[in-house]
Motif scaffolding. Structure first.
Motif, PDB file in Angstrom:
ATOM      1  N   ARG A   1       0.790  -1.139  -0.003  1.00  0.00           N
ATOM      2  CA  ARG A   1       0.060   0.168  -0.041  1.00  0.00           C
ATOM      3  C   ARG A   1       0.971   1.348  -0.047  1.00  0.00           C
ATOM      4  O   ARG A   1       0.386   2.383  -0.548  1.00  0.00           O
ATOM      5  N   GLN A   2       2.071   1.218   0.699  1.00  0.00           N
ATOM      6  CA  GLN A   2       2.686   2.408   0.901  1.00  0.00           C
ATOM      7  C   GLN A   2       3.547   2.630  -0.450  1.00  0.00           C
ATOM      8  O   GLN A   2       3.908   3.846  -0.814  1.00  0.00           O
ATOM      9  N   HIS A   3       4.151   1.559  -0.992  1.00  0.00           N
ATOM     10  CA  HIS A   3       5.300   1.719  -2.021  1.00  0.00           C
ATOM     11  C   HIS A   3       4.863   1.485  -3.352  1.00  0.00           C
ATOM     12  O   HIS A   3       5.313   1.865  -4.156  1.00  0.00           O
ATOM     13  N   SER A   4       3.509   0.695  -3.430  1.00  0.00           N
ATOM     14  CA  SER A   4       3.019   0.396  -4.835  1.00  0.00           C
ATOM     15  C   SER A   4       4.181  -0.221  -5.580  1.00  0.00           C
ATOM     16  O   SER A   4       4.365   0.238  -6.893  1.00  0.00           O
ATOM     17  N   PRO A   5       4.657  -1.528  -5.245  1.00  0.00           N
ATOM     18  CA  PRO A   5       5.666  -2.031  -6.187  1.00  0.00           C
ATOM     19  C   PRO A   5       4.966  -2.848  -7.176  1.00  0.00           C
ATOM     20  O   PRO A   5       3.703  -2.833  -7.217  1.00  0.00           O
ATOM     21  N   ASP A   6       5.942  -3.160  -8.122  1.00  0.00           N
ATOM     22  CA  ASP A   6       5.420  -4.054  -9.248  1.00  0.00           C
ATOM     23  C   ASP A   6       5.227  -5.613  -8.963  1.00  0.00           C
ATOM     24  O   ASP A   6       4.414  -6.253  -9.388  1.00  0.00           O
ATOM     25  N   VAL A   7       6.148  -6.099  -8.191  1.00  0.00           N
ATOM     26  CA  VAL A   7       6.170  -7.497  -7.625  1.00  0.00           C
ATOM     27  C   VAL A   7       6.323  -7.685  -6.227  1.00  0.00           C
ATOM     28  O   VAL A   7       7.200  -6.771  -5.838  1.00  0.00           O
ATOM     29  N   LEU A   8       5.525  -8.745  -5.328  1.00  0.00           N
ATOM     30  CA  LEU A   8       5.922  -9.200  -4.420  1.00  0.00           C
ATOM     31  C   LEU A   8       6.193 -10.245  -4.173  1.00  0.00           C
ATOM     32  O   LEU A   8       5.408 -11.447  -4.631  1.00  0.00           O
TER      33      LEU A   8
END
Length: 224
Positions: free
Chosen positions: A45-52
């Motif tokens: 939610r905080q960083h809006s990454p492409d992949v987790l």
């Protein structure tokens, strides 16, 4: 533009090891690490990454619930990390929206490749073990459910889109599908996009599950 990644694992050595491998790549940036499922959801939610990269078994909130929330609330692609290639939770993770899974003893190059593949909008479908997992998943679902197979769901697709879905389920890449259908890769990407849109699916993994569930392909199809 860098691929933004969050690494979530309750084992600090595993987490930091993966992060170091990924950070060494010019096109990948680890924007956050998380030690449990709740932290993973918050980091997305905080960083809006492409992949987790998400461990299945974690404290506070397990990876399965975290995957459901991340896939349901963001466009972030989830790759599950597991110790066992037949971990029971892998099945549920695929249904939750995960784009694939990796064993924790994955080779360095395979880890980097997986992140790039998923970030590009593809899924970890090529390995035979993944196709077997999906096939076994559907077998279990059918055994546990009294619901009939509903091939009518595919009636919204054109004949070419049905054939594209069949090839996806057999693990073919876009390039391989293009060669088999004698069309361009761009055309294949359009077909894949149409399949996902018409069937209300998140990605190629869910498309494969749908192909098995509707009986379009059967477990073992396309295997050598």
């Amino acid at each position: 533009m860098s691929i933004r990644v969050v690494v979530a694992d309750d084992q600090e050595l595993v987490r930091s090891g993966f992060s170091m491998i990924l950070e060494a790549q010019r096109d990948i940036e680890v924007v956050a690490e998380a030690g449990d499922g709740a932290e993973a959801v918050a980091a997305v939610r905080q960083h809006s990454p492409d992949v987790l990269l998400l461990d299945i078994r974690m404290p506070v909130m397990d990876g399965l619930e975290a995957a459901r929330r991340v896939c349901g609330q963001s466009e972030c692609k989830v790759v599950m990390l597991t110790t066992f290639d037949l971990d029971e939770y892998v099945y549920e993770a695929l249904y939750a929206g995960a784009s694939g899974f990796l064993l924790k003893d994955v080779r360095r190059d395979d880890l980097v490749h997986a992140v790039r593949v998923v970030a590009a909008g593809d899924s970890l479908l090529a390995p035979t073990v993944t196709r077997r997992l999906v096939a076994d998943l559907v077998r279990r679902r059918r055994q546990e459910s009294t619901a009939e197979v509903t091939p009518q769901r595919l009636e919204v697709l054109t004949a070419r889109e049905v054939e594209t879905l069949r090839m996806l389920a057999r693990g073919l890449s876009n390039a391989e599908i293009a060669g088999a259908l004698f069309v361009s890769e761009h055309t294949v990407k359009t077909h894949v996009s149409n399949v996902l849109s018409k069937l209300g699916l998140r990605d190629r993994v869910q498309a494969v599950i749908c192909a098995y569930e509707t009986g379009l392909v059967a477990p073992g199809d396309g295997e050598s």
